[in-house]
Design a protein around this motif. Sequence first.
Motif, PDB file in Angstrom:
ATOM      1  N   ALA A   1      23.492   4.980 -11.275  1.00 55.58           N
ATOM      2  CA  ALA A   1      22.898   4.529 -10.010  1.00 55.58           C
ATOM      3  C   ALA A   1      21.519   5.144  -9.779  1.00 55.58           C
ATOM      4  CB  ALA A   1      23.828   4.859  -8.845  1.00 55.58           C
ATOM      5  N   TRP A   2      21.029   5.895 -10.742  1.00 53.24           N
ATOM      6  CA  TRP A   2      19.716   6.522 -10.626  1.00 53.24           C
ATOM      7  C   TRP A   2      18.655   5.730 -11.385  1.00 53.24           C
ATOM      8  CZ3 TRP A   2      21.575  11.987 -12.493  1.00 53.24           C
ATOM      9  CH2 TRP A   2      22.580  12.455 -11.633  1.00 53.24           C
ATOM     10  N   ASP A   3      18.959   4.517 -11.748  1.00 55.17           N
ATOM     11  CA  ASP A   3      18.024   3.653 -12.468  1.00 55.17           C
ATOM     12  C   ASP A   3      16.931   3.229 -11.489  1.00 55.17           C
ATOM     13  OD1 ASP A   3      16.624   1.590 -13.658  1.00 55.17           O
ATOM     14  OD2 ASP A   3      18.410   0.551 -14.385  1.00 55.17           O
ATOM     15  N   MET A   4      15.802   3.884 -11.562  1.00 57.73           N
ATOM     16  CA  MET A   4      14.746   3.679 -10.575  1.00 57.73           C
ATOM     17  C   MET A   4      14.162   2.274 -10.612  1.00 57.73           C
ATOM     18  SD  MET A   4      14.489   6.308  -8.629  1.00 57.73           S
ATOM     19  CE  MET A   4      16.272   6.246  -8.712  1.00 57.73           C
ATOM     20  N   THR A   5      14.072   1.670 -11.779  1.00 56.78           N
ATOM     21  CA  THR A   5      13.549   0.306 -11.845  1.00 56.78           C
ATOM     22  C   THR A   5      14.429  -0.634 -11.021  1.00 56.78           C
ATOM     23  OG1 THR A   5      12.652   0.713 -14.037  1.00 56.78           O
ATOM     24  CG2 THR A   5      12.921  -1.583 -13.396  1.00 56.78           C
ATOM     25  N   THR A   6      15.730  -0.448 -11.139  1.00 57.09           N
ATOM     26  CA  THR A   6      16.666  -1.314 -10.418  1.00 57.09           C
ATOM     27  C   THR A   6      16.698  -0.998  -8.935  1.00 57.09           C
ATOM     28  OG1 THR A   6      18.026  -1.560 -12.397  1.00 57.09           O
ATOM     29  CG2 THR A   6      19.078  -2.053 -10.274  1.00 57.09           C
ATOM     30  N   VAL A   7      16.973   0.247  -8.583  1.00 53.71           N
ATOM     31  CA  VAL A   7      17.200   0.564  -7.169  1.00 53.71           C
ATOM     32  C   VAL A   7      15.930   0.518  -6.331  1.00 53.71           C
ATOM     33  CG1 VAL A   7      19.367   1.805  -7.557  1.00 53.71           C
ATOM     34  CG2 VAL A   7      17.218   3.087  -7.546  1.00 53.71           C
ATOM     35  N   THR A   8      14.812   0.995  -6.870  1.00 53.58           N
ATOM     36  CA  THR A   8      13.593   0.931  -6.057  1.00 53.58           C
ATOM     37  C   THR A   8      13.111  -0.514  -5.931  1.00 53.58           C
ATOM     38  OG1 THR A   8      12.132   1.402  -7.929  1.00 53.58           O
ATOM     39  CG2 THR A   8      12.834   3.273  -6.579  1.00 53.58           C
ATOM     40  N   GLY A   9      13.197  -1.258  -7.020  1.00 56.35           N
ATOM     41  CA  GLY A   9      12.788  -2.658  -6.945  1.00 56.35           C
ATOM     42  C   GLY A   9      13.611  -3.432  -5.939  1.00 56.35           C
ATOM     43  N   ALA A  10      14.927  -3.295  -6.037  1.00 55.60           N
ATOM     44  CA  ALA A  10      15.813  -4.020  -5.122  1.00 55.60           C
ATOM     45  C   ALA A  10      15.593  -3.588  -3.677  1.00 55.60           C
ATOM     46  CB  ALA A  10      17.273  -3.825  -5.528  1.00 55.60           C
ATOM     47  N   ALA A  11      15.402  -2.292  -3.459  1.00 55.33           N
ATOM     48  CA  ALA A  11      15.202  -1.805  -2.086  1.00 55.33           C
ATOM     49  C   ALA A  11      13.899  -2.328  -1.494  1.00 55.33           C
ATOM     50  CB  ALA A  11      15.218  -0.279  -2.063  1.00 55.33           C
ATOM     51  N   TYR A  12      12.821  -2.252  -2.240  1.00 52.87           N
ATOM     52  CA  TYR A  12      11.549  -2.757  -1.732  1.00 52.87           C
ATOM     53  C   TYR A  12      11.599  -4.268  -1.519  1.00 52.87           C
ATOM     54  CZ  TYR A  12       8.586   1.406  -1.794  1.00 52.87           C
ATOM     55  OH  TYR A  12       8.004   2.622  -1.504  1.00 52.87           O
ATOM     56  N   ALA A  13      12.239  -5.003  -2.423  1.00 50.97           N
ATOM     57  CA  ALA A  13      12.343  -6.461  -2.254  1.00 50.97           C
ATOM     58  C   ALA A  13      13.114  -6.799  -0.982  1.00 50.97           C
ATOM     59  CB  ALA A  13      13.011  -7.086  -3.472  1.00 50.97           C
ATOM     60  N   ARG A  14      14.209  -6.113  -0.746  1.00 51.93           N
ATOM     61  CA  ARG A  14      14.991  -6.370   0.474  1.00 51.93           C
ATOM     62  C   ARG A  14      14.203  -6.014   1.722  1.00 51.93           C
ATOM     63  NH1 ARG A  14      21.055  -4.178  -0.983  1.00 51.93           N
ATOM     64  NH2 ARG A  14      21.426  -5.688  -2.634  1.00 51.93           N
ATOM     65  N   PHE A  15      13.560  -4.862   1.679  1.00 54.95           N
ATOM     66  CA  PHE A  15      12.817  -4.415   2.850  1.00 54.95           C
ATOM     67  C   PHE A  15      11.621  -5.325   3.110  1.00 54.95           C
ATOM     68  CE2 PHE A  15       9.954  -1.324   5.071  1.00 54.95           C
ATOM     69  CZ  PHE A  15      10.717  -1.232   6.226  1.00 54.95           C
ATOM     70  N   ALA A  16      10.991  -5.837   2.057  1.00 58.45           N
ATOM     71  CA  ALA A  16       9.831  -6.727   2.215  1.00 58.45           C
ATOM     72  C   ALA A  16      10.184  -7.952   3.051  1.00 58.45           C
ATOM     73  CB  ALA A  16       9.311  -7.156   0.849  1.00 58.45           C
ATOM     74  N   ARG A  17      11.423  -8.386   2.967  1.00 65.58           N
ATOM     75  CA  ARG A  17      11.844  -9.570   3.725  1.00 65.58           C
ATOM     76  C   ARG A  17      11.829  -9.336   5.237  1.00 65.58           C
ATOM     77  NH1 ARG A  17      15.294  -9.529  -0.839  1.00 65.58           N
ATOM     78  NH2 ARG A  17      14.678 -11.210  -2.239  1.00 65.58           N
TER      79      ARG A  17
ATOM     80  N   GLU B   1       0.831  -1.199   0.000  1.00 68.35           N
ATOM     81  CA  GLU B   1       0.000   0.000   0.000  1.00 68.35           C
ATOM     82  C   GLU B   1       0.871   1.257   0.000  1.00 68.35           C
ATOM     83  OE1 GLU B   1      -3.332   2.201   2.803  1.00 68.35           O
ATOM     84  OE2 GLU B   1      -3.037   0.041   3.000  1.00 68.35           O
ATOM     85  N   TYR B   2       1.940   1.252   0.792  1.00 67.40           N
ATOM     86  CA  TYR B   2       2.829   2.415   0.812  1.00 67.40           C
ATOM     87  C   TYR B   2       3.424   2.647  -0.576  1.00 67.40           C
ATOM     88  CZ  TYR B   2       6.406   5.739   1.787  1.00 67.40           C
ATOM     89  OH  TYR B   2       7.173   6.869   1.729  1.00 67.40           O
ATOM     90  N   TRP B   3       3.905   1.581  -1.216  1.00 67.36           N
ATOM     91  CA  TRP B   3       4.482   1.689  -2.559  1.00 67.36           C
ATOM     92  C   TRP B   3       3.475   2.281  -3.538  1.00 67.36           C
ATOM     93  CZ3 TRP B   3       3.431  -1.078  -7.170  1.00 67.36           C
ATOM     94  CH2 TRP B   3       4.389  -0.923  -8.174  1.00 67.36           C
ATOM     95  N   ALA B   4       2.235   1.799  -3.473  1.00 61.74           N
ATOM     96  CA  ALA B   4       1.197   2.270  -4.386  1.00 61.74           C
ATOM     97  C   ALA B   4       0.851   3.739  -4.141  1.00 61.74           C
ATOM     98  CB  ALA B   4      -0.053   1.403  -4.253  1.00 61.74           C
ATOM     99  N   GLN B   5       0.855   4.167  -2.895  1.00 61.52           N
ATOM    100  CA  GLN B   5       0.449   5.531  -2.567  1.00 61.52           C
ATOM    101  C   GLN B   5       1.591   6.541  -2.667  1.00 61.52           C
ATOM    102  OE1 GLN B   5      -1.481   5.404   1.251  1.00 61.52           O
ATOM    103  NE2 GLN B   5      -3.279   4.387   0.421  1.00 61.52           N
ATOM    104  N   ALA B   6       2.780   6.166  -2.230  1.00 55.48           N
ATOM    105  CA  ALA B   6       3.898   7.117  -2.152  1.00 55.48           C
ATOM    106  C   ALA B   6       4.632   7.277  -3.476  1.00 55.48           C
ATOM    107  CB  ALA B   6       4.880   6.686  -1.059  1.00 55.48           C
ATOM    108  N   GLY B   7       4.508   6.293  -4.346  1.00 55.55           N
ATOM    109  CA  GLY B   7       5.263   6.366  -5.592  1.00 55.55           C
ATOM    110  C   GLY B   7       6.752   6.201  -5.336  1.00 55.55           C
ATOM    111  N   THR B   8       7.549   6.626  -6.302  1.00 62.29           N
ATOM    112  CA  THR B   8       9.004   6.461  -6.163  1.00 62.29           C
ATOM    113  C   THR B   8       9.777   7.755  -6.405  1.00 62.29           C
ATOM    114  OG1 THR B   8       9.152   5.747  -8.472  1.00 62.29           O
ATOM    115  CG2 THR B   8       8.935   4.012  -6.801  1.00 62.29           C
ATOM    116  N   ASP B   9       9.093   8.881  -6.531  1.00 63.59           N
ATOM    117  CA  ASP B   9       9.803  10.147  -6.750  1.00 63.59           C
ATOM    118  C   ASP B   9      10.818  10.417  -5.643  1.00 63.59           C
ATOM    119  OD1 ASP B   9       8.367  10.526  -9.055  1.00 63.59           O
ATOM    120  OD2 ASP B   9       7.010  12.021  -8.205  1.00 63.59           O
ATOM    121  N   TRP B  10      10.445  10.100  -4.413  1.00 63.36           N
ATOM    122  CA  TRP B  10      11.347  10.325  -3.284  1.00 63.36           C
ATOM    123  C   TRP B  10      12.629   9.499  -3.433  1.00 63.36           C
ATOM    124  CZ3 TRP B  10      12.623   6.225  -0.133  1.00 63.36           C
ATOM    125  CH2 TRP B  10      11.822   5.085  -0.231  1.00 63.36           C
ATOM    126  N   CYS B  11      12.551   8.365  -4.112  1.00 58.53           N
ATOM    127  CA  CYS B  11      13.717   7.497  -4.310  1.00 58.53           C
ATOM    128  C   CYS B  11      14.753   8.172  -5.212  1.00 58.53           C
ATOM    129  CB  CYS B  11      13.298   6.162  -4.926  1.00 58.53           C
ATOM    130  SG  CYS B  11      12.180   5.184  -3.904  1.00 58.53           S
TER     131      CYS B  11
END
Length: 113
Positions: free
Chosen positions: A83-99, A59-69
């Motif tokens: 290193a500003w590739d949002m698909t890579t860095v936001t995906g990896a960060a959310y996947a790690r945090f989800a764990r 829900e946070y991902w859906a509401q907050a978006g990724t501009d802040w990233c």
Amino acid sequence: MSPAPLRFEEVMGLWQEGERRLQAAAPAERRWLERVVDALVDDLRRRVGSAFLTAELTEYWAQAGTDWCFDIAVQVAPGHPEAWDMTTVTGAAYARFAREAADYLIGRRSGEA
């Protein structure tokens, strides 16, 4: 009629794609990507908290978006636009945090078949 809410299982696939892209990056590029991912995970912990469920993170991902990233990526790696590739860095960060979610269990929410 409002759209159906996103499900964790749907977005986790997107997030895992970010992890795959991170793993496939060249070593010099990966070093900077990892720094950004680490900073994003730290910021997610601040934004979402340390006690959360996968549905709350989705829900946070859906509401907050990724501009802040993007802002964090530029701050952490100002001279490294790779290193500003949002698909890579936001995906990896959310996947790690989800764990770290209370209901996360080996790639899926606990209680799933």
